[in-house]
Each structure stands twice: as C-alpha cells, then as structure tokens.
Design an enzyme around this catalytic site. Structure first.
Site, PDB file in Angstrom:
ATOM      1  N   GLU A  45      11.845 -63.526 -42.240  1.00  0.00           N
ATOM      2  CA  GLU A  45      11.282 -62.268 -42.727  1.00  0.00           C
ATOM      3  C   GLU A  45      11.890 -61.875 -44.072  1.00  0.00           C
ATOM      4  OE1 GLU A  45      11.691 -61.832 -38.161  1.00  0.00           O
ATOM      5  OE2 GLU A  45      12.677 -62.896 -39.812  1.00  0.00           O
ATOM      6  N   CYS A  81      14.796 -60.219 -35.204  1.00  0.00           N
ATOM      7  CA  CYS A  81      16.076 -60.003 -34.524  1.00  0.00           C
ATOM      8  C   CYS A  81      16.498 -58.536 -34.622  1.00  0.00           C
ATOM      9  CB  CYS A  81      17.154 -60.920 -35.087  1.00  0.00           C
ATOM     10  SG  CYS A  81      17.554 -60.647 -36.822  1.00  0.00           S
ATOM     11  N   ARG A 110      16.642 -88.281 -34.028  1.00  0.00           N
ATOM     12  CA  ARG A 110      18.068 -87.989 -33.848  1.00  0.00           C
ATOM     13  C   ARG A 110      18.529 -86.859 -34.757  1.00  0.00           C
ATOM     14  NH1 ARG A 110      20.688 -94.121 -33.501  1.00  0.00           N
ATOM     15  NH2 ARG A 110      19.798 -94.666 -31.442  1.00  0.00           N
ATOM     16  N   THR A 119      25.398 -99.154 -21.299  1.00  0.00           N
ATOM     17  CA  THR A 119      24.741 -99.296 -22.598  1.00  0.00           C
ATOM     18  C   THR A 119      25.767 -99.306 -23.716  1.00  0.00           C
ATOM     19  OG1 THR A 119      22.706 -98.224 -21.832  1.00  0.00           O
ATOM     20  CG2 THR A 119      23.111 -98.224 -24.209  1.00  0.00           C
ATOM     21  N   ARG A 145      21.252 -93.343 -39.193  1.00  0.00           N
ATOM     22  CA  ARG A 145      21.481 -94.070 -40.443  1.00  0.00           C
ATOM     23  C   ARG A 145      20.206 -94.564 -41.111  1.00  0.00           C
ATOM     24  NH1 ARG A 145      22.695 -96.490 -35.972  1.00  0.00           N
ATOM     25  NH2 ARG A 145      21.927 -98.573 -35.483  1.00  0.00           N
ATOM     26  N   LEU A 152      19.045 -92.730 -17.245  1.00  0.00           N
ATOM     27  CA  LEU A 152      17.704 -92.150 -17.329  1.00  0.00           C
ATOM     28  C   LEU A 152      17.178 -91.811 -15.937  1.00  0.00           C
ATOM     29  CD1 LEU A 152      16.301 -94.577 -20.036  1.00  0.00           C
ATOM     30  CD2 LEU A 152      16.441 -92.099 -20.312  1.00  0.00           C
TER      31      LEU A 152
END
Length: 356
Positions: free
Chosen positions: A52, A79, A188, A200, A211, A292
């Site tokens: 705003e 806000c 990411r 993993t 990267r 997962l």
C-alpha cells in the site's frame, strides 16, 4: 468498475516478490480513480515498505490530489500493527482513501480483522472476499502457517515411467532433463526450507542449494538420527543454514545446527512445531521414498510436484503413492512430465489456471 480484474492484477504484482517476503505474505496494491490506474506497488522483500505504501509513493505528483477519491485494491487486509513498518490501515485513513477492496482478511493474530476495523472507523468503505480463493492460493504458505500453525508442506520427487525413483542399490540416477532440474532449483529459492532423509543424504551427498537459479538459499534440513553424515559432506559445509535433526545432541556450530528430537511417532509433528517456532513458512520435501511416505501416511502434506522422466527402470525403489490427492495440472517440460497435486483435505485448493 471491474473489481475482480483489479484484484487479479494485485495478485500478479504480489508474485513478483515470490521467495523474498517470508515470513511476510506476498501483497500487491493498485489505486484506481475513474477506472484509471494512478498508482501501483507491491511488497518487495521482508522488512521493506508494504504494498500500500509503495502504491501511494508511485502516484504521480499531478495525481496526488486524486488519492482521496480513489479506490485502493489490495489482495490482503492492510496491516494494523507496528512491526518493522507502521500500520498500513492507519496510513490509508490518513490519506482519506474513499474505498478499499480486499481479497483476503489477514489471519495473523495482530491483524485478523483489526485492519478492516481501522478502515471502517476511519470512514473508508471496505469490500472483501473478491477473488478470495485465488488470494488463498497465492499466499497459501502464509495462511497455512498462521491457521494450521505449521509450515506449508510440498512433496517433490522424480520417477521413471514405470514408477521407480531409484535403482534397487539406491545408486544415483538422473531421471529428469536439465530444464526440469533448473525449475526445481527455482522452486528452492521460493521456499523457506528443503528436507531430505539420512539415506538420501548419505547416498547422494546433495548440496540442496539453488545453484542452477539465482536467488536465496533455503534452510537445509536432514533427518540424521545417529549423526552418520560424514563431516566432509556438502550438508555440513556451512555454506547455507542447515539443521541436522538427530537424537544425540543439540549444538550450534556456525551455520550448522544439530537439533535434538526423539525419533518416535511424534517426530514429524515435533519437527514441524520447531520450524513453526523458527518462522519457517514452507518446506519442500525432496526425499527419499521413506521420508516422503512418512509425510503421506501422516497426512502432513499440502501439495505434491511429481516429475516423470522419459525412462524405464523395470525394478528398483518404488515411487511414493499419494493418498487423498486431487490433480491440479499437468504440463510437459520437453520429454518430462510434471504433475501437480493438492491434498483434498487442504484448506488451500489449487485454482485452475494459476501458477505455482
């Protein structure tokens, strides 16, 4: 005046800052006078002026006198508290804005309707819930954090055409193409944290950085119950903030924080509570299969992004199988296929045609 058109533009403006505003939301604002845009702005990064304020700053000198007769469109309730910056609701009252149109009310406990009350008390006409679902989707991380008191959880994996994610010996296999890899690195930069399991981390020695795409680095998280990760591995190199979740010690060494938690049935909720306390709005879980599947079986996921590469493996580690999923969309990335799903129990369903 087309309210939906102007709120849609606010949402477009808001997303220009994707990955830079957390733990704040993404917000865009447009000031309209007689169907003409006289000001626009968005929240560029955490700690900077809000949408705003930037919108008002961008009103040309010749149009400043029109501000009191204007309608401010903003995708989130202004806000009402003093944080790094003063309350935007008070600023709009000071500017004597005629009307404010909002997509979503702000769930943050220090706002949560107080911004709207300030506007109403200041004589400003307020309309809400314009493109409400679209607004929820854009700021789904922010809403999940404040309403569910945990980060928004994105599951991500790559699988072969016959639904394997790795060879049986867990050796590294590149399933997707370069364009898909670059897209993952872009993601990411947009999330607050990235997580993998110990297997993993040990087998792949991943960097878990962005990267291949310029942007901020996420918090790296690895579940390493017995602290088996060699000190020479990338995750312990200190180049990005890293949490090592373990059962043995709690210690901070530079950028690497060993976080002690019991590896019991409450591990995931306990970890998510720790992340909530650290104001981590989102986590992208990149594997492996056991991690997962633990999120899936616990029902602790909001969104899944699944790549299918143009290869067959015939045997190996099976890809996770989602529960309670609803298909969002499918798109091709050269010879790869990306499918996006949302949890049907999620409070923030995907809106057709919107971007991630």
């Amino acid at each position: 005046m087309n309210y939906e058109h102007h709120i849609a533009y606010c949402l477009d403006l808001a997303q220009r800052a994707k990955g830079h505003t957390a733990p704040n939301p993404m917000v865009g604002a447009v000031l309209i006078h007689n169907d003409r845009v006289i000001g626009e702005g968005w929240h560029h990064y955490y700690g900077a002026d809000h949408a705003e304020v930037n919108c008002l700053k961008n009103v040309a000198a010749a149009d400043k006198h029109l501000i009191p007769e204007g309608t401010m469109f903003v995708n989130l309730e202004p806000c009402a508290h003093y944080g790094i910056t003063p309350p935007c609701a008070n600023r709009l009252v000071q500017e004597k804005i005629k009307r404010v149109v909002i997509a979503n009310s702000d769930p943050f406990e220090q706002v949560n309707g107080r911004g709207i009350d300030i506007l109403n008390d200041g004589g400003i006409s307020v309309e809400t819930c314009v493109l409400e679902k679209e607004g929820l989707w854009v700021n789904r991380r922010f809403f999940c954090f404040h309403k569910q008191k945990r980060p928004y959880i994105i599951l991500k994996w790559a699988q072969t055409k016959d639904s394997y994610i790795a060879p049986a010996d867990r050796s590294r296999l590149q399933i997707t193409n370069t364009d898909s890899q670059k897209l993952v690195h872009k993601w990411r930069t947009e999330e607050a944290a990235i997580m993998v399991g110990a297997t993993t981390a040990l087998m792949d020695n991943p960097q878990l950085t962005s990267r291949l795409y310029e942007g901020r680095q996420p918090l790296r998280i690895v579940l390493d119950r017995s602290l088996k990760l060699p000190v020479t591995y990338h995750l312990l190199d200190g180049t990005a903030p890293t949490w090592i979740i373990n059962e043995q010690k709690e210690i901070l060494h530079g950028n690497v924080h060993s976080v002690k938690l019991p590896f019991d049935d409450a591990l995931l909720p306990s970890l998510l509570h720790k992340l909530y306390e650290a104001r981590i709005l989102s986590v992208i879980v990149e594997g492996g299969a056991a991690l997962l599947n633990s999120f899936i079986s616990a029902g602790l996921w909001d969104e899944a992004r699944v790549f299918t590469g143009d290869i067959f493996l015939k045997e190996g580690i099976h890809a996770p199988v989602l529960l309670d999923e609803i298909a969002g969309f499918t798109r091709g990335i050269d010879n790869d296929q990306l499918q996006v799903f949302v949890n049907k129990k999620s409070h923030y369903p995907y809106v057709n045609g919107m971007e991630l």
